[in-house]
Design an enzyme around this catalytic site. Structure first.
Site, PDB file in Angstrom:
ATOM      1  N   HIS A  80      -7.684  -1.310  -4.619  1.00 34.26           N
ATOM      2  CA  HIS A  80      -7.890  -1.785  -3.248  1.00 34.26           C
ATOM      3  C   HIS A  80      -8.642  -3.108  -3.218  1.00 34.26           C
ATOM      4  O   HIS A  80      -8.427  -3.932  -2.331  1.00 34.26           O
ATOM      5  CB  HIS A  80      -8.594  -0.721  -2.403  1.00 34.26           C
ATOM      6  CG  HIS A  80      -7.715   0.455  -2.110  1.00 34.26           C
ATOM      7  ND1 HIS A  80      -7.559   1.490  -2.994  1.00 34.26           N
ATOM      8  CD2 HIS A  80      -6.899   0.734  -1.057  1.00 34.26           C
ATOM      9  CE1 HIS A  80      -6.696   2.369  -2.489  1.00 34.26           C
ATOM     10  NE2 HIS A  80      -6.274   1.940  -1.318  1.00 34.26           N
ATOM     11  N   HIS A 135      -4.325   6.519  -5.572  1.00 32.05           N
ATOM     12  CA  HIS A 135      -5.413   7.236  -4.895  1.00 32.05           C
ATOM     13  C   HIS A 135      -5.868   8.423  -5.733  1.00 32.05           C
ATOM     14  O   HIS A 135      -5.210   8.822  -6.671  1.00 32.05           O
ATOM     15  CB  HIS A 135      -4.962   7.714  -3.514  1.00 32.05           C
ATOM     16  CG  HIS A 135      -4.702   6.571  -2.584  1.00 32.05           C
ATOM     17  ND1 HIS A 135      -3.457   6.059  -2.364  1.00 32.05           N
ATOM     18  CD2 HIS A 135      -5.551   5.826  -1.849  1.00 32.05           C
ATOM     19  CE1 HIS A 135      -3.533   5.035  -1.526  1.00 32.05           C
ATOM     20  NE2 HIS A 135      -4.793   4.862  -1.200  1.00 32.05           N
ATOM     21  N   HIS A 178     -14.074   7.564   3.188  1.00 32.80           N
ATOM     22  CA  HIS A 178     -12.820   6.802   3.162  1.00 32.80           C
ATOM     23  C   HIS A 178     -11.647   7.563   3.801  1.00 32.80           C
ATOM     24  O   HIS A 178     -11.070   7.137   4.786  1.00 32.80           O
ATOM     25  CB  HIS A 178     -12.468   6.354   1.734  1.00 32.80           C
ATOM     26  CG  HIS A 178     -11.076   5.838   1.655  1.00 32.80           C
ATOM     27  ND1 HIS A 178     -10.024   6.582   1.176  1.00 32.80           N
ATOM     28  CD2 HIS A 178     -10.543   4.672   2.095  1.00 32.80           C
ATOM     29  CE1 HIS A 178      -8.901   5.893   1.296  1.00 32.80           C
ATOM     30  NE2 HIS A 178      -9.192   4.726   1.846  1.00 32.80           N
ATOM     31  N   PHE A 219      -1.204   7.582   4.379  1.00 29.53           N
ATOM     32  CA  PHE A 219      -1.316   6.428   3.490  1.00 29.53           C
ATOM     33  C   PHE A 219      -0.084   5.534   3.542  1.00 29.53           C
ATOM     34  O   PHE A 219      -0.191   4.332   3.394  1.00 29.53           O
ATOM     35  CB  PHE A 219      -1.630   6.867   2.067  1.00 29.53           C
ATOM     36  CG  PHE A 219      -3.054   7.287   1.913  1.00 29.53           C
ATOM     37  CD1 PHE A 219      -4.061   6.667   2.640  1.00 29.53           C
ATOM     38  CD2 PHE A 219      -3.397   8.305   1.049  1.00 29.53           C
ATOM     39  CE1 PHE A 219      -5.382   7.064   2.509  1.00 29.53           C
ATOM     40  CE2 PHE A 219      -4.723   8.698   0.906  1.00 29.53           C
ATOM     41  CZ  PHE A 219      -5.713   8.080   1.640  1.00 29.53           C
ATOM     42  N   HIS A 225       0.836  -1.203   0.000  1.00 27.16           N
ATOM     43  CA  HIS A 225       0.000   0.000   0.000  1.00 27.16           C
ATOM     44  C   HIS A 225       0.866   1.247   0.000  1.00 27.16           C
ATOM     45  O   HIS A 225       0.622   2.204  -0.745  1.00 27.16           O
ATOM     46  CB  HIS A 225      -0.947  -0.022   1.209  1.00 27.16           C
ATOM     47  CG  HIS A 225      -1.961   1.064   1.171  1.00 27.16           C
ATOM     48  ND1 HIS A 225      -1.893   2.174   1.958  1.00 27.16           N
ATOM     49  CD2 HIS A 225      -3.064   1.219   0.398  1.00 27.16           C
ATOM     50  CE1 HIS A 225      -2.918   2.967   1.677  1.00 27.16           C
ATOM     51  NE2 HIS A 225      -3.651   2.410   0.734  1.00 27.16           N
ATOM     52  N   HIS A 245      -9.891   7.229   7.740  1.00 29.59           N
ATOM     53  CA  HIS A 245      -8.463   6.971   7.938  1.00 29.59           C
ATOM     54  C   HIS A 245      -7.919   7.967   8.969  1.00 29.59           C
ATOM     55  O   HIS A 245      -7.230   7.604   9.917  1.00 29.59           O
ATOM     56  CB  HIS A 245      -7.691   7.169   6.629  1.00 29.59           C
ATOM     57  CG  HIS A 245      -7.530   5.926   5.834  1.00 29.59           C
ATOM     58  ND1 HIS A 245      -6.621   4.955   6.156  1.00 29.59           N
ATOM     59  CD2 HIS A 245      -8.150   5.480   4.717  1.00 29.59           C
ATOM     60  CE1 HIS A 245      -6.687   3.967   5.269  1.00 29.59           C
ATOM     61  NE2 HIS A 245      -7.611   4.260   4.379  1.00 29.59           N
ATOM     62  N   HIS A 293     -11.448  -1.287   4.289  1.00 29.85           N
ATOM     63  CA  HIS A 293     -11.521  -1.459   2.837  1.00 29.85           C
ATOM     64  C   HIS A 293     -12.491  -2.534   2.401  1.00 29.85           C
ATOM     65  O   HIS A 293     -13.011  -2.475   1.275  1.00 29.85           O
ATOM     66  CB  HIS A 293     -10.129  -1.637   2.236  1.00 29.85           C
ATOM     67  CG  HIS A 293      -9.524  -0.302   1.968  1.00 29.85           C
ATOM     68  ND1 HIS A 293      -9.837   0.438   0.854  1.00 29.85           N
ATOM     69  CD2 HIS A 293      -8.728   0.477   2.728  1.00 29.85           C
ATOM     70  CE1 HIS A 293      -9.234   1.616   0.924  1.00 29.85           C
ATOM     71  NE2 HIS A 293      -8.556   1.664   2.055  1.00 29.85           N
TER      72      HIS A 293
HETATM   73 CU1  C2O Z   1      -5.226   3.206  -0.154  1.00 27.34          CU
HETATM   74 CU2  C2O Z   1      -7.760   3.426   2.470  1.00 27.34          CU
HETATM   75  O1  C2O Z   1      -6.324   3.782   1.286  1.00 27.34           O
END
Ligand code: C2O
Length: 348
Positions: free
Chosen positions: A124, A115, A245, A266, A95, A249, A279
Site C-alpha cells: 500500500h 492483504h 484498517h 476490497f 487495488h 473500510h 492509507h
Molecule cells: Cu488494500 Cu485498505 O486496503
C-alpha cells in the site's frame, strides 16, 4: 522451491477473480502489462525533488487552496481514459487486482494477494506513493502530498469535509456515517451506540491496544510471513491491518450494498477518493510504530525485501519496485507532519 524464488506477480496471467463474498469481478488492465517494457525503481533526486509533507486531512480542510488543488487533480485523473494507467479507475483497479488475486505468482499458479500478511504495509505504501506523484504531475506541483485521515486522533475522528465536495464525492458511502458522526475504529456491523465523547475515548484506547500492547513483536504488527509457492499464503493480518484498517473500510462503505461497496469491499475500495487518505494514515502509523520500537522494527528476511511489484509512474512507465526500495520515506522524499498521537499514553 529454489531459495531465490521470491513472491512477485506474473504479469502474463491477469484473469477474472472474485470479491470477498465470491462475486465474480474483473479488474485487469486493457493491455497486458507483460507486453510493456519496465524500468527499475529509482529514488527521486534529492537535489531537485523537495520533501513532500503529508498533513492531516482535517487541518487541510481549512486550506481552501490545497483542497481545491487536490480536488482538481482527482477531477483530471477521473477524466483520463481507461487506457491511461494514470486514470482514476485504473488506479482503483490496481487495488482490485491485488486484493482479489487477479494475477498468479511468478513461479507458481497460486494467486498473488497482498492483504492479511506482511505484504500489507509495503504494497500500500507503493500504491499511494505512485498515486501521489501522479496527482502532483497532473496539477504541475511536485510538492503535492496526500493528506492523511487522522482518525486515531480525536480532532480527526470524522469524515474530513474535503471528501464531501466535487470530485471527492462518492455516493456509495454509509450516509449515517457522514459528519458529524464519529468513527468507530473497531466497527463490526453493529452501531456501538456511544455518545461522541465516549466513542472518541473508546477509539483512543483501542489504538493503544493495536499499536502498542497487542503489537509488541514485528509479526504481530506486520502480519504473518507470506512466501512464494502454493502453500505460502499465510492469512493472518497484523493488528492495525485488521482494525482500524479493515473496520474503517467497512464503516465507510454503503450499508445499502451487499459488500458495503465501495470502501467496504476490497475490489471496489479504491474507487472512493477517501481510500488514499485512509492509507496515508496507515502509512504514517507504520512509521510511528517503527519509531516506537527503534530496533527489530523491520523484517530482515530477504524473501520479503526482494519481493517486487509493478506500478505505473507519472510518466506512465511501468516500474518494478522492491519492498527494500520503500523502507526509507526520506529517500522517497516524503514525510508526515508532526501530530500528537494521543493513544500513546492511553494504557487502560
Ligand atoms: Cu488494500 Cu485498505 O486496503
Amino acid at each position: 522451491k529454489p531459495s531465490h524464488v521470491v513472491l512477485s506477480p506474473n504479469l502474463t496471467t491477469c484473469h477474472p477473480s472474485f470479491s470477498d463474498d465470491n462475486k465474480p469481478v474483473y479488474c485487469c488492465p486493457p493491455k497486458r502489462e507483460s507486453e510493456e517494457p519496465f524500468i527499475d525503481f529509482q529514488f527521486p533526486d534529492p537535489s531537485t525533488q523537495s520533501i513532500r509533507v503529508r498533513r492531516p486531512a482535517h487541518v487541510m480542510d481549512k486550506d481552501k487552496v490545497f483542497a481545491a488543488k487536490y480536488n482538481k487533480a482527482i477531477a483530471i485523473m477521473k477524466s483520463l481514459p481507461y487506457d491511461d494507467p494514470r486514470s482514476f479507475r485504473r488506479q482503483a483497479d490496481i487495488h482490485c487486482i491485488f486484493c482479489t488475486g487477479a494475477y498468479n505468482q511468478q513461479h507458481s499458479n497460486s494467486l498473488m494477494k497482498i492483504h492479511r500478511s506482511w505484504m500489507f504495509f509495503p504494497w500500500h505504501r507503493m500504491m499511494i506513493y505512485f498515486h501521489e506523484r501522479i496527482l502532483g504531475s497532473l496539477v504541475g506541483d511536485d510538492t503535492f502530498a496526500l493528506p492523511f485521515w487522522n482518525w486515531d486522533s480525536p480532532e480527526g475522528m470524522h469524515v474530513p469535509d474535503m471528501f464531501l465536495n466535487g470530485s471527492f464525492v462518492d455516493t456509495e458511502r454509509d450516509s449515517s456515517h457522514l459528519p458529524p458522526q464519529v468513527v468507530d475504529v473497531n466497527f463490526d456491523e453493529q452501531e456501538r451506540g456511544l455518545g461522541y465523547e465516549e466513542q472518541k475515548a473508546y477509539n483512543v484506547g483501542f489504538m493503544y491496544t493495536q499499536m502498542i500492547s497487542a503489537a509488541k513483536k514485528p509479526e504481530l504488527f506486520m502480519g504473518c510471513p507470506y512466501k512464494a509457492g502454493g502453500d505460502g499464503y499465510c492469512n493472518s493480518p497484523g493488528t492495525v491491518e485488521d482494525a482500524p484498517h479493515n473496520t474503517l473500510h467497512y464503516w465507510m462503505g454503503s450499508n445499502l450494498n451487499p459488500e458495503r461497496e465501495n470502501m467496504g469491499a476490497f475490489y471496489s475500495a479504491a474507487r472512493d477518493p477517501i481510500f488514499y487518505s485512509h492509507h496515508s494514515n496507515i502509512d504514517r502509523l507504520w512509521e510511528v510504530w517503527r519509531e516506537l520500537r527503534s530496533s527489530n522494527n523491520v523484517p530482515e528476511d530477504s524473501d520479503w525485501l526482494e519481493t517486487h511489484f509493478f506500478f505505473h509512474n507519472e510518466k506512465s512507465q511501468l516500474v518494478r519496485v522492491k519492498i527494500r526500495d520503500v523502507l526509507d520515506v526520506t529517500k522517497l522524499r516524503y514525510t508526515f507532519d508532526w501530530v500528537e498521537n494521543p493513544w500513546i499514553n492511553a494504557r487502560p
